[in-house]
Design a protein around this motif. Structure first.
Motif, PDB file in Angstrom:
ATOM      1  N   ASP A  43      45.181  43.780  34.025  1.00 46.82           N
ATOM      2  CA  ASP A  43      45.432  43.741  35.469  1.00 46.82           C
ATOM      3  C   ASP A  43      44.121  43.598  36.242  1.00 46.82           C
ATOM      4  O   ASP A  43      44.067  42.889  37.259  1.00 46.82           O
ATOM      5  N   THR A  47      43.288  40.507  38.738  1.00 43.31           N
ATOM      6  CA  THR A  47      42.900  40.736  40.131  1.00 43.31           C
ATOM      7  C   THR A  47      41.594  40.022  40.451  1.00 43.31           C
ATOM      8  O   THR A  47      41.452  39.405  41.519  1.00 43.31           O
ATOM      9  N   PRO A  51      41.433  35.897  43.445  1.00 44.78           N
ATOM     10  CA  PRO A  51      41.221  36.298  44.845  1.00 44.78           C
ATOM     11  C   PRO A  51      41.776  35.234  45.784  1.00 44.78           C
ATOM     12  O   PRO A  51      41.904  34.067  45.412  1.00 44.78           O
ATOM     13  N   GLN A  52      42.150  35.646  46.970  1.00 41.46           N
ATOM     14  CA  GLN A  52      42.731  34.704  47.920  1.00 41.46           C
ATOM     15  C   GLN A  52      41.730  33.642  48.348  1.00 41.46           C
ATOM     16  O   GLN A  52      42.095  32.502  48.584  1.00 41.46           O
ATOM     17  N   ARG A 163      41.586  51.192  47.138  1.00 38.13           N
ATOM     18  CA  ARG A 163      42.153  50.142  46.296  1.00 38.13           C
ATOM     19  C   ARG A 163      42.092  48.799  47.037  1.00 38.13           C
ATOM     20  O   ARG A 163      41.637  48.710  48.167  1.00 38.13           O
ATOM     21  N   ASP A 164      42.574  47.759  46.370  1.00 35.33           N
ATOM     22  CA  ASP A 164      42.622  46.398  46.936  1.00 35.33           C
ATOM     23  C   ASP A 164      41.225  45.906  47.313  1.00 35.33           C
ATOM     24  O   ASP A 164      41.043  45.227  48.336  1.00 35.33           O
ATOM     25  N   ALA A 166      37.923  43.581  46.909  1.00 35.85           N
ATOM     26  CA  ALA A 166      37.636  42.215  46.458  1.00 35.85           C
ATOM     27  C   ALA A 166      36.523  42.234  45.418  1.00 35.85           C
ATOM     28  O   ALA A 166      35.646  43.094  45.445  1.00 35.85           O
ATOM     29  N   ARG A 172      34.970  37.783  52.049  1.00 34.87           N
ATOM     30  CA  ARG A 172      35.295  38.953  52.843  1.00 34.87           C
ATOM     31  C   ARG A 172      35.323  38.585  54.317  1.00 34.87           C
ATOM     32  O   ARG A 172      34.590  37.689  54.743  1.00 34.87           O
ATOM     33  N   ASN A 403      37.931  49.896  42.781  1.00 36.35           N
ATOM     34  CA  ASN A 403      39.381  50.077  42.693  1.00 36.35           C
ATOM     35  C   ASN A 403      39.750  51.309  41.867  1.00 36.35           C
ATOM     36  O   ASN A 403      40.646  51.269  41.003  1.00 36.35           O
TER      37      ASN A 403
END
Length: 467
Positions: A43, A47, A51-52, A163-164, A166, A172, A403
């Motif tokens: 996981d 993650t 990333p977006q 959490r969450d 980057a 950012r 995280n």
């Protein structure tokens, strides 16, 4: 958007070859948070690899062509593939630290492809104690070692419940603008006088360069510490290298080093340097290769610069290089610490008498023989300007989390070059001093012995200090 590459970064690109990869690296160890499941590492990798958005720094790669007149430029990777850059690895059994360091050694030996952005990250599982490792490498042309470490630190948190978060390469959101009082414009009647003062300041610094050069050369001739060394002996470290690397890492409590410094009137950095001095002495004795004169180390340092008339140089910190005599010819640990302390003091005094411009110029002068020797493949034909690079970079003084995973160690990997086969870099973290030793696998055999000798020297320094 295509952007030109600054001359320093271009120099690192030109200096790179198959035997001399020019990337810096880092190894971080994390302790899983309470309640982490069996798929925690998977996981974590997913993650990090989805990333977006990616920060622009990690999207650009170097390119040169006829259209750029043969000059290197940064160009965004139109076919960026994050799965190429972020990878998931597992250690073979028994999953000791030895297997982890072997993997990092191999990963650090391979060059980064220039057709892609110049960085990689490897999420590594399989340590039998359950910890998770993250090895990253970034080309020195993209970012320097200190900046790379700060970038990693910038995504960590002191909050174990956050959490969450980057990954370092994730984009950012920009920081909100802070309202600042508008500065008052300089009256037009004062502009000519201000410009004249700035011009005079620049002229004064330029006029002072010959004097600074003479002082530096004079110190070198007298075998005193400065930005230039003329007395480094030839050693087994100052040979041609291969592209294969060996990496060793370990940490020791800072409290032990501070106690030595307090008892002897020396600094933490002096004690770190003395540890390296004793370890190098023992290692060279193993191979019957200890020179009769002291080894010389190039040490990057930050110091308060002399006040200057140039606005951009007022106050602040300047980074320079000091050539430090390690006292490896001295059999007593206390004498070696005193030699390092005296040599560092002389070097800092020499650079603190210069302006920032002069510091940069003199440090470049001290480094130029190594760079020219490497590029022109003249190692072995001329005396080395120094024997080893030892760097100590301050890190965070409290525990950090990613995280929810506690970072329990962070170890730097650096760049050996032709004629300079060994690099020792340290960074402090919380209550530990973390040593990362990077060397050519062939030129520096059994490199891991240096860890044992560092531990032995720390004990010897404590005995010499009466602790």
């Amino acid at each position: 958007m295509v952007t030109p590459i600054d001359p320093t970064s271009v120099a690192f690109l030109y200096a790179e070859n198959r035997r001399q990869p020019m990337h810096v690296g880092g190894l971080q160890l994390f302790k899983k948070p309470e309640g982490a499941g069996r798929n925690y590492v998977r996981d974590m990798y997913e993650t990090m690899s989805t990333p977006q958005a990616i920060a622009p720094l990690f999207l650009k790669h170097p390119r040169r062509s006829l259209a750029t007149a043969g000059q290197y430029v940064w160009e965004p990777d139109a076919q960026f593939d994050i799965e190429h850059h972020v990878r998931h690895s597992a250690l073979p059994k028994p999953g000791r630290v030895r297997e982890l360091l072997d993997l990092c050694s191999r990963l650090h030996s391979t060059r980064l492809g220039r057709e892609r952005p110049l960085w990689e990250a490897h999420v590594i599982e399989g340590l039998r104690d359950g910890r998770v490792a993250l090895y990253t490498k970034v080309h020195h042309g993209l970012v320097d070692g200190v900046s790379a470490m700060r970038l990693m630190q910038s995504v960590l948190s002191t909050d174990p419940d956050l959490r969450d978060m980057a990954p370092p390469w994730g984009a950012r959101p920009p920081r909100p603008e802070v309202d600042r009082p508008a500065s008052e414009p300089t009256p037009s009647s004062e502009v000519p006088a201000a410009a004249l003062r700035t011009a005079l300041g620049i002229s004064a610094e330029a006029a002072g360069l010959p004097g600074a050069l003479i002082r530096t050369l004079s110190a070198g001739v007298r075998n005193e510490t400065s930005a230039l060394s003329l007395y480094a002996p030839r050693t087994m470290f100052n040979q041609g290298i291969t592209g294969s690397r060996r990496f060793a890492a370990q940490d020791w409590p800072i409290e032990r080093m501070q106690a030595i410094g307090k008892a002897t009137g020396t600094t933490l950095n002096d004690v770190v340097m003395a540890m390296c001095s004793g370890a190098l002495r023992s290692y060279l004795i193993d191979f019957d290769a200890l020179p009769e004169t002291s080894l010389v180390s190039m040490v990057p340092i930050g110091l308060n610069a002399k006040q200057s008339q140039v606005a951009s140089a007022d106050g602040g910190n300047a980074v320079g290089a000091v050539m430090v005599q390690l006292g490896t010819h001295l059999p007593d640990a206390g004498d070696r610490l005193e030699s390092v302390h005296r040599s560092m003091g002389q070097g800092k005094a020499a650079l603190s008498s210069m302006t920032p411009t002069q510091i940069i110029a003199m440090s470049a002068l001290g480094m130029s023989p190594t760079l020219l020797t490497s590029v022109m493949r003249m190692h072995g034909l001329v005396r080395p300007p120094f024997n080893v690079i030892i760097s100590n970079v301050p890190g965070p003084n409290s525990t950090r989390y990613y995280n929810g995973a506690e970072m329990v160690g962070t170890y730097p990997l650096s760049i050996p070059i032709n004629g300079m086969a060994l690099n020792i870099t340290c960074n402090s973290y919380a209550d530990k001093m973390c040593f990362g030793i990077t060397g050519c696998r062939r030129t520096v055999p059994h490199l891991q012995r240096l860890l044992t000798y560092l531990d032995d020297e720390l004990g010897a320094l404590e005995a010499a200090a009466g602790i």
